[in-house]
Design an enzyme around this catalytic site. Structure first.
Site, PDB file in Angstrom:
ATOM      1  N   VAL A  11      24.108  73.855  44.287  1.00 29.41           N
ATOM      2  CA  VAL A  11      23.254  73.091  44.949  1.00 29.41           C
ATOM      3  C   VAL A  11      22.866  71.591  44.105  1.00 29.41           C
ATOM      4  O   VAL A  11      23.326  70.605  44.629  1.00 29.41           O
ATOM      5  CB  VAL A  11      21.960  73.400  45.626  1.00 29.41           C
ATOM      6  CG1 VAL A  11      21.160  72.727  46.085  1.00 29.41           C
ATOM      7  CG2 VAL A  11      22.674  74.660  46.595  1.00 29.41           C
ATOM      8  N   ASP A  29      18.799  71.897  33.271  1.00 29.64           N
ATOM      9  CA  ASP A  29      19.051  73.375  33.599  1.00 29.64           C
ATOM     10  C   ASP A  29      18.644  74.206  32.360  1.00 29.64           C
ATOM     11  O   ASP A  29      18.957  73.638  31.189  1.00 29.64           O
ATOM     12  CB  ASP A  29      20.382  73.450  34.005  1.00 29.64           C
ATOM     13  CG  ASP A  29      20.888  74.812  34.632  1.00 29.64           C
ATOM     14  OD1 ASP A  29      21.016  74.864  35.784  1.00 29.64           O
ATOM     15  OD2 ASP A  29      20.572  76.116  34.060  1.00 29.64           O
ATOM     16  N   ARG A  34      25.400  75.943  30.345  1.00 28.53           N
ATOM     17  CA  ARG A  34      25.823  75.439  31.387  1.00 28.53           C
ATOM     18  C   ARG A  34      25.990  73.826  31.400  1.00 28.53           C
ATOM     19  O   ARG A  34      26.746  73.059  31.701  1.00 28.53           O
ATOM     20  CB  ARG A  34      25.083  75.753  32.565  1.00 28.53           C
ATOM     21  CG  ARG A  34      25.052  74.799  33.804  1.00 28.53           C
ATOM     22  CD  ARG A  34      26.246  75.181  34.501  1.00 28.53           C
ATOM     23  NE  ARG A  34      26.269  74.304  35.982  1.00 28.53           N
ATOM     24  CZ  ARG A  34      27.286  74.126  36.680  1.00 28.53           C
ATOM     25  NH1 ARG A  34      28.457  74.439  36.196  1.00 28.53           N
ATOM     26  NH2 ARG A  34      27.085  73.522  38.003  1.00 28.53           N
ATOM     27  N   THR A  80      17.421  81.501  44.789  1.00 30.78           N
ATOM     28  CA  THR A  80      16.546  82.397  45.327  1.00 30.78           C
ATOM     29  C   THR A  80      16.797  83.426  45.822  1.00 30.78           C
ATOM     30  O   THR A  80      17.095  83.923  46.943  1.00 30.78           O
ATOM     31  CB  THR A  80      15.625  81.784  46.502  1.00 30.78           C
ATOM     32  OG1 THR A  80      16.527  81.198  47.368  1.00 30.78           O
ATOM     33  CG2 THR A  80      14.583  80.899  46.045  1.00 30.78           C
ATOM     34  N   THR A 115      15.980  78.064  49.184  1.00 30.76           N
ATOM     35  CA  THR A 115      15.377  79.050  50.363  1.00 30.76           C
ATOM     36  C   THR A 115      14.600  79.656  50.217  1.00 30.76           C
ATOM     37  O   THR A 115      14.710  80.622  49.223  1.00 30.76           O
ATOM     38  CB  THR A 115      16.857  79.548  50.760  1.00 30.76           C
ATOM     39  OG1 THR A 115      17.865  78.553  51.231  1.00 30.76           O
ATOM     40  CG2 THR A 115      16.473  80.277  52.335  1.00 30.76           C
ATOM     41  N   CYS A 255      23.773  83.443  50.455  1.00 37.08           N
ATOM     42  CA  CYS A 255      23.150  83.000  51.654  1.00 37.08           C
ATOM     43  C   CYS A 255      22.799  83.764  52.865  1.00 37.08           C
ATOM     44  O   CYS A 255      21.982  84.430  53.291  1.00 37.08           O
ATOM     45  CB  CYS A 255      23.620  81.479  52.373  1.00 37.08           C
ATOM     46  SG  CYS A 255      23.368  79.901  51.254  1.00 37.08           S
ATOM     47  N   ARG A 326      28.784  85.599  43.216  1.00 35.79           N
ATOM     48  CA  ARG A 326      27.375  86.394  43.515  1.00 35.79           C
ATOM     49  C   ARG A 326      27.332  87.226  44.783  1.00 35.79           C
ATOM     50  O   ARG A 326      27.877  86.670  45.862  1.00 35.79           O
ATOM     51  CB  ARG A 326      26.636  84.806  43.770  1.00 35.79           C
ATOM     52  CG  ARG A 326      25.873  84.143  42.488  1.00 35.79           C
ATOM     53  CD  ARG A 326      25.167  83.170  42.803  1.00 35.79           C
ATOM     54  NE  ARG A 326      25.919  81.830  43.503  1.00 35.79           N
ATOM     55  CZ  ARG A 326      25.532  81.106  44.035  1.00 35.79           C
ATOM     56  NH1 ARG A 326      24.008  80.777  43.888  1.00 35.79           N
ATOM     57  NH2 ARG A 326      25.856  80.068  44.804  1.00 35.79           N
TER      58      ARG A 326
END
Length: 420
Positions: A11, A29, A34, A80, A115, A255, A326
């Site tokens: 995102v 981050d 990363r 999240t 979220t 999600c 994930r």
């Protein structure tokens, strides 16, 4: 205006790059590895290529919280997840909020994209910002919520083309947030009347999909018992103009399989028992075990020994054409087949072997062996698998017999024994 994007995953990174075309942006981050990869022009999520990463000189990438102190707009784009008990894990959001609170100044705006359940921004995040910064909401700083709608691996629905919900802690803050996103989006915005409404809208988007896919999974089980091909039924039903286009399958990722549990958590807090939402999640969570058992039954019916046989699973990521591992439900199939005493090879050209090993203890195979597999499951519809021919699959079959199970309706029918 200088914008800090806190969290540079699927995102945050596209958002940072897009905003940097118009404004100075600091991408932050906590993962030092990363950050170094991104500085070198490498995005392991494959959402952006090196050309896009280097398209603006206004983007600075850092893992030092001191660097984001230069910003006056902060956008939180951290994950999240849920914990092992399917309870919301707000730790990443809380940690990001604390980092921002340490550098928050009068006049700053904090926008959340992660979220959460309805009320989380005001109940969990804003008190931390006020307590740690010593500043007052809507007097010295302002908050917005604009939920992310990134779809990993989707080259059609991109950040700038997706219509985005916006909201703010005051009407003026809401207008500021809406104008900010409108400056980079061609898909437009929808201004929600409150932060809580925006949070609720986001969490029900994926809850609705979860429930609809659960219905398809339940129907697939029924049609299997009736010896009817599910895809044939759905294609026939879709000839009606208002029939909804959903397919059965494994529901993983960050999600659709996760967000309903945020809504469930909040519903139970206020004394509402969300029966349909819970049932949908239970059905979808059971599909990996169902697929494994269907394969084993089909092998038994063909007289193929299950114990010590070898199975091949094509695909490990949670969806096609993305390296995102994930919360993949393919792992449930692997574990159940291993419980049956089978050796399971997993092949996925998109997945990172090191991440597969670290997350799931899976050693991805790099080579497929001819005339080896008693069971073959196409679990993820990567473009490489959609190109498989009859000859490709036939070469993999064990000479003593093989069951081919296509979960995604992409293999030629004449070589498929089971379709979900």
């Amino acid at each position: 205006m200088t914008i800090a994007i806190v969290g540079l995953g699927y995102v945050g990174l596209p958002l940072a790059v897009e905003f940097s075309k118009r404004y100075p942006v600091i991408g932050y981050d906590i993962n030092a590895e990363r950050v170094e990869q991104l500085k070198a022009g490498e995005d392991i999520t494959l959402e952006l290529d090196s050309g896009e990463l280097g398209s603006s000189g206004r983007l600075t990438i850092s893992n030092s919280v001191e660097d984001i102190a230069k910003a006056n707009v902060y956008i939180v784009t951290v994950p999240t997840p849920v914990d092992q008990f399917k309870q919301p894990d707000l730790e990443p959001v809380i940690s990001a909020t604390k980092d921002i609170a340490c550098v928050l100044k009068s006049g700053d705006v904090v926008i959340y994209e992660s979220t959460v359940y309805p009320g989380a921004t005001e109940e969990e995040c804003i008190p931390i910002l006020e307590r740690m910064s010593g500043l007052s909401l809507n007097k010295e700083f302002f908050v917005g919520y604009s939920p992310e709608r990134i779809n990993p691996g989707d080259r059609h629905h991109r950040l700038v083309t997706i219509r985005k919900i916006t909201s703010g802690s005051t009407p003026e803050a809401a207008l500021f947030v809406d104008d900010l996103y409108s400056s980079i989006l061609i898909g437009g915005t929808y201004q929600a009347p409150s932060i809580k409404v925006a949070e609720a809208a986001k969490v029900i988007e994926n809850t609705q999909r979860n429930v609809n896919i659960a219905l398809m999974n339940e129907l697939a089980k029924l049609f299997s018992k009736l010896n009817i091909d599910t895809e044939d039924v759905l294609l026939a039903a879709e000839s009606k103009w208002n029939f909804l286009h959903f397919r059965p399958g494994l529901v993983g990722g960050h999600c659709i399989s996760v967000d309903p549990h945020y809504l469930i958590h909040k519903a139970e807090q206020v004394g509402v028992y969300p029966e349909i939402t819970l049932a949908g999640s239970r059905i979808n969570d059971s599909m990996g075990l169902y697929v494994a058992s269907q394969l084993a039954k089909a092998m038994a019916r063909k007289g193929i020994p299950i114990l010590n046989s070898r199975a091949l699973i094509l695909g490990l990521t949670f969806k096609e054409n993305t390296p995102d591992l994930r919360n993949t439900k393919v792992i449930d199939i692997v574990r159940e087949l291993q419980e049956f005493g089978m050796t399971v090879d997993v092949y996925d050209p998109w997945a990172d072997p090191e991440e597969a090993k670290t997350r799931y203890g899976i050693t991805l195979v790099e080579t497929l062996f001819d005339h080896t597999y008693s069971g073959i499951i196409l679990a993820v519809a990567h473009k490489q698998f959609q190109d498989l021919t009859v000859e490709d699959i036939e070469a993999l079959r064990d000479e003593k017999g093989t069951v081919v199970y296509d979960l995604k309706y992409v293999l030629p029918r004449q070589i498929t024994d089971i379709r979900l």
